[in-house]
Scaffold this motif. Structure first.
Motif, short mmCIF file in Angstrom:
data_model
loop_
_atom_site.label_atom_id
_atom_site.label_comp_id
_atom_site.label_asym_id
_atom_site.label_seq_id
_atom_site.Cartn_x
_atom_site.Cartn_y
_atom_site.Cartn_z
N VAL A 52 0.84 -1.20 0.00
CA VAL A 52 0.00 0.00 0.00
C VAL A 52 0.88 1.26 0.00
CG1 VAL A 52 -1.61 1.34 1.41
CG2 VAL A 52 -1.91 -1.12 1.18
N ALA A 53 0.50 2.21 -0.87
CA ALA A 53 1.25 3.48 -0.90
C ALA A 53 0.96 4.27 0.38
CB ALA A 53 0.84 4.29 -2.12
N LEU A 54 2.01 4.73 1.02
CA LEU A 54 1.83 5.55 2.22
C LEU A 54 1.79 7.02 1.84
CD1 LEU A 54 4.30 3.88 4.77
CD2 LEU A 54 1.91 3.34 4.32
N PRO A 55 1.01 7.83 2.57
CA PRO A 55 1.03 9.27 2.31
C PRO A 55 2.37 9.86 2.72
CG PRO A 55 -0.20 8.80 4.31
CD PRO A 55 0.16 7.47 3.72
N GLU A 56 2.70 10.97 2.12
CA GLU A 56 3.99 11.58 2.45
C GLU A 56 3.97 12.15 3.87
OE1 GLU A 56 5.31 14.50 -0.27
OE2 GLU A 56 5.23 13.16 -2.00
N VAL A 57 5.13 12.17 4.49
CA VAL A 57 5.27 12.83 5.79
C VAL A 57 5.25 14.33 5.52
CG1 VAL A 57 6.76 13.19 7.78
CG2 VAL A 57 6.63 10.93 6.72
N SER A 58 4.26 15.03 6.09
CA SER A 58 4.22 16.48 5.84
C SER A 58 4.82 17.27 7.00
CB SER A 58 2.78 16.94 5.60
OG SER A 58 1.96 16.60 6.69
N GLY A 59 5.02 16.59 8.14
CA GLY A 59 5.72 17.26 9.24
C GLY A 59 7.22 17.14 9.05
N ASP A 60 7.95 17.70 9.98
CA ASP A 60 9.41 17.62 9.92
C ASP A 60 9.83 16.24 10.43
OD1 ASP A 60 12.13 18.04 10.02
OD2 ASP A 60 12.01 18.96 12.00
N PRO A 61 10.47 15.42 9.58
CA PRO A 61 10.81 14.05 10.01
C PRO A 61 11.67 14.02 11.26
CG PRO A 61 11.15 14.32 7.65
CD PRO A 61 10.86 15.68 8.19
N VAL A 62 12.58 14.98 11.39
CA VAL A 62 13.44 14.99 12.59
C VAL A 62 12.59 15.24 13.83
CG1 VAL A 62 15.35 16.17 13.73
CG2 VAL A 62 15.42 15.78 11.25
N ALA A 63 11.67 16.19 13.71
CA ALA A 63 10.80 16.50 14.86
C ALA A 63 9.93 15.29 15.21
CB ALA A 63 9.93 17.71 14.53
N VAL A 64 9.44 14.59 14.20
CA VAL A 64 8.61 13.41 14.46
C VAL A 64 9.44 12.34 15.17
CG1 VAL A 64 7.22 11.57 13.42
CG2 VAL A 64 7.14 13.87 12.46
N ARG A 65 10.65 12.15 14.68
CA ARG A 65 11.54 11.14 15.27
C ARG A 65 11.83 11.50 16.74
NH1 ARG A 65 14.62 10.71 10.85
NH2 ARG A 65 16.15 12.23 11.54
N GLU A 66 12.14 12.78 16.97
CA GLU A 66 12.44 13.21 18.34
C GLU A 66 11.22 13.03 19.24
OE1 GLU A 66 13.79 17.21 17.99
OE2 GLU A 66 15.80 16.64 17.28
N TYR A 67 10.06 13.34 18.67
CA TYR A 67 8.83 13.21 19.46
C TYR A 67 8.60 11.75 19.86
CZ TYR A 67 3.91 13.29 20.75
OH TYR A 67 2.73 13.14 21.43
N LEU A 68 8.79 10.85 18.89
CA LEU A 68 8.54 9.43 19.17
C LEU A 68 9.55 8.85 20.16
CD1 LEU A 68 7.55 8.23 15.59
CD2 LEU A 68 6.05 8.40 17.58
#
Lengths: 169, 483
Positions: A52-68
């Motif tokens: 399945v095609a995933l939607p693009e990450v529209s947030g900042d990937p670094v910020a998402v990674r740090e958040y997780l």
């Protein structure tokens, strides 16, 4: 030089031709089914999550990674917990009860875990995380009722695992 | 970045913005002059009060980001109108009977009306009209503009939606308690509830003399509260979730904790409610032209659809909104957000202007000064292709831009391979520019819901205009600092 027919071919009846074409079609359809063509053309809602095609990450990937790695850690814990559960096959009532009453509470209260998912600074990743919690709770519901249905949660787990891998989380 | 590149980027950006902000055309009202000062009254439920917007407060969850106040602000700032009196009494949770009847009177009639409680924005002994009178409306006072969204709570729509959730966000611990289980009510039952709002017989008994249908309520408001040339703008309800056939495959068969079949059922019910409201408005209006209908279903459905689970910016709060904003009110989910109210406000403002705006005299030019009846507002808008002057502030393409701006979430930044575009509200930018769209040539700009505030240095490249002539400032940034 012209070629001349040396003999006359036997004339086929129309019904025989129809039967022959029909048999060919049946063979083609059987082959397509065996190869999974219908699933590829008309996939069910939970078919082939790995494709399945995933939607693009529209947030900042670094910020998402740090958040997780920080406030969003309960989301990662739920994904890991679910993957472990599914790795054991279809869970039974006792296993589901342990998840519902011990393992999930150890991750956090429902509002805390859902809040962690809602706070992911990328809208579609956040939706995937909420969907994952939703699907796990759905599994526990069916499992505790004696009819564990893992189809949906297997789909959502694959989807969010792919997203977490994409993010490097 | 070269000036040519900036200009080219500006054209692309303005096209994108114009497309996303465009609403169905009714009429271009640019040529109308402001009327004499108008009086304004906003009535209705949570879809009118602004529940779900960023600034909603109080027991009524009123917000100045709701479509009523924003529509009035648009006409003030962008059309130089004077709204002399603005009574704003819409309240979350209210039924349509609450507009004219107090909860006290309803209970006396045998209804099981909830108590509003001490400190409530509307006292138990007040109807919404009573509350407006308490705000200064004369007891028999009439106003030029009434806006209203009502009837949704009479169908128990909120309870229905919460009941449809597979994951109940309002439940406490332990974990098994958060299992919702999906819609627990038949579609036919909900259809009957909707019909009852228009045909009579909706649940609570009403006090003697109270309207029993929405059609009757609309007539009463026109007869009793509207000036002879005034307009009643009825604003409907949107479809909450896009049709499931349009969902991305990655969602499976669930979105926002609502199963695909349930989402489609809610969609059909939203269409029925919209149709019945449209018919009720037409019936109550009787061809007089004093009641108009703004269909949020049509507005939010316009391609690309802005309901939940679509591909465009969402104009409705998702299930997680209340967890994200820390409000603790799960009711904020499934209500229009700031963008949804902004889009609605443009339509409402356009309808009001179409009814009350004044045709310029034949000899007047498009830059005519405003009429002498409105002596306190700024000069009438003057526009050319190159220059925008509104309300005393001016912007020319090419002007420097420097402001502290906040991203208007949930409008996600649009990131291309070479730039990012964010929709913001900016300090120091006159209110007529409700949004400022900023493009910056760094797709990795670390702006997030947790870090939404930026200091922007750049250049004004365009002023995007929606179909109704309302504006968005378009800026290309040279430097952005995330604060």
């Amino acid at each position: 030089m012209r070629w001349a027919p040396t003999g006359r071919a036997p004339r086929r009846h129309g019904w025989w031709l129809v039967l022959e074409v029909g048999l060919d079609l049946v063979l083609v359809v059987l082959l397509a089914v065996m190869l999974g063509v219908p699933e590829r053309l008309w996939p069910g809602p939970y078919d082939r999550p790995e494709d399945v095609a995933l939607p693009e990450v529209s947030g900042d990937p670094v910020a998402v990674r740090e958040y997780l790695a920080g406030p969003g850690q309960p989301v990662v814990a739920v994904v890991e917990l679910t993957a472990d559960l599914l790795a054991e096959g279809t869970p039974d009532d006792e296993r589901c009860r342990a998840v519902a009453e011990v393992e999930l509470p150890a991750v956090g209260l429902p509002a805390q875990v859902m809040g962690a998912a809602a706070g992911i600074p990328d809208p579609t990743t956040s939706e995937m995380a909420l969907g994952q919690i939703d699907a796990l709770v759905d599994l526990l519901d069916s499992c505790l009722a004696g009819d564990a249905d893992t189809e949906r949660v297997r789909f959502s787990t694959t989807i969010i695992e792919r997203r977490l891998e994409e993010l490097g989380a | 970045m070269t000036r040519r590149a900036v200009a080219a980027l500006g054209v692309v950006v303005s096209l994108v913005v114009a497309t996303s902000a465009a609403v169905p055309v009714k009429a271009q009202q640019e040529g109308l002059l402001p009327p004499p000062p108008v009086t304004w009254l906003d009535l209705g439920d949570s879809y009118a009060s602004g529940e779900g917007t960023t600034a909603a407060v109080g027991t009524c969850q009123r917000s100045d980001r709701a479509y009523g106040p924003v529509a009035a602000a648009i006409l003030r700032a962008q059309r130089s109108w004077t709204v002399a009196e603005h009574r704003w009494v819409a309240c979350t949770g209210d039924l349509f009977v609450d507009v004219l009847s107090s909860r006290d009177a309803q209970r006396a009639a045998g209804a099981d009306a909830a108590v509003r409680g001490p400190g409530a924005d509307i006292a138990d002994g007040q109807s919404q009209i009573d509350a407006a009178i308490a705000q200064g409306l004369a007891a028999d006072g009439r106003v030029d503009v009434i806006t209203i969204s009502a009837g949704g709570n009479d169908t128990s729509f909120s309870d229905v939606v919460i009941g449809c959730l597979a994951l109940d966000p309002g439940a406490g611990e332990p974990w098994p308690d958060v299992i919702g289980g999906g819609c627990d009510v038949e579609e036919e039952v909900l259809e009957r509830r909707i019909d009852a709002v228009f045909d009579g017989g909706s649940a609570p008994p009403v006090p003697p003399g109270s309207p029993t249908t929405l059609t009757e309520l609309y007539r009463r408001l026109v007869d009793e509260r509207l000036t002879p040339d005034g307009v009643l703008v009825v604003v409907g309800y949107p479809r909450l979730l896009t049709p499931s056939r349009t969902w991305g495959r990655w969602r499976g068969a669930t979105c926002n904790s609502i199963a695909a079949d349930d989402a489609d059922m809610l969609g059909r019910l939203a269409e029925r409610l919209d149709l019945r409201m449209r018919e009720a408005v037409a019936e109550a209006d009787g061809g007089s032209g004093r009641i108009v209908y703004v269909s949020r279903l049509t507005l939010f459905d316009a391609s690309p659809a802005h309901s939940l689970c679509g591909v465009a910016s969402e104009w409705i709060n998702s299930i997680g909104a209340w967890l994200r904003d820390g409000s603790g009110r799960y009711q904020r989910a499934f209500h229009p957000n700031d963008l949804g109210h902004q889009a609605t406000a443009e339509r409402v403002a356009a309808e009001v202007e179409a009814h009350l705006g004044v045709e310029p005299p034949p000899s007047a030019t498009s830059t005519t000064a405003r009429p002498s009846t409105t002596t306190t507002a700024a000069p009438r808008t003057t526009t050319t292709a190159e220059r925008v002057v509104r309300g005393g502030a001016s912007f020319d393409p090419g002007d420097d831009f420097s402001a502290r701006c906040t991203v208007a979430w949930p409008t996600a930044p649009m990131r291309s391979t070479s730039s990012v575009t964010i929709r913001t509200t900016c300090a120091g930018v006159p209110s007529q520019f409700q949004f400022v769209d900023i493009t910056y040539p760094d797709p990795d700009l670390p702006v997030t819901p947790a870090r939404p505030t930026v200091q922007v240095e750049g250049e004004v490249v365009d002023v995007s205009r929606s179909e109704f002539g309302f504006t968005v400032l378009v800026v290309v940034a040279d430097d952005i600092e995330v604060l």
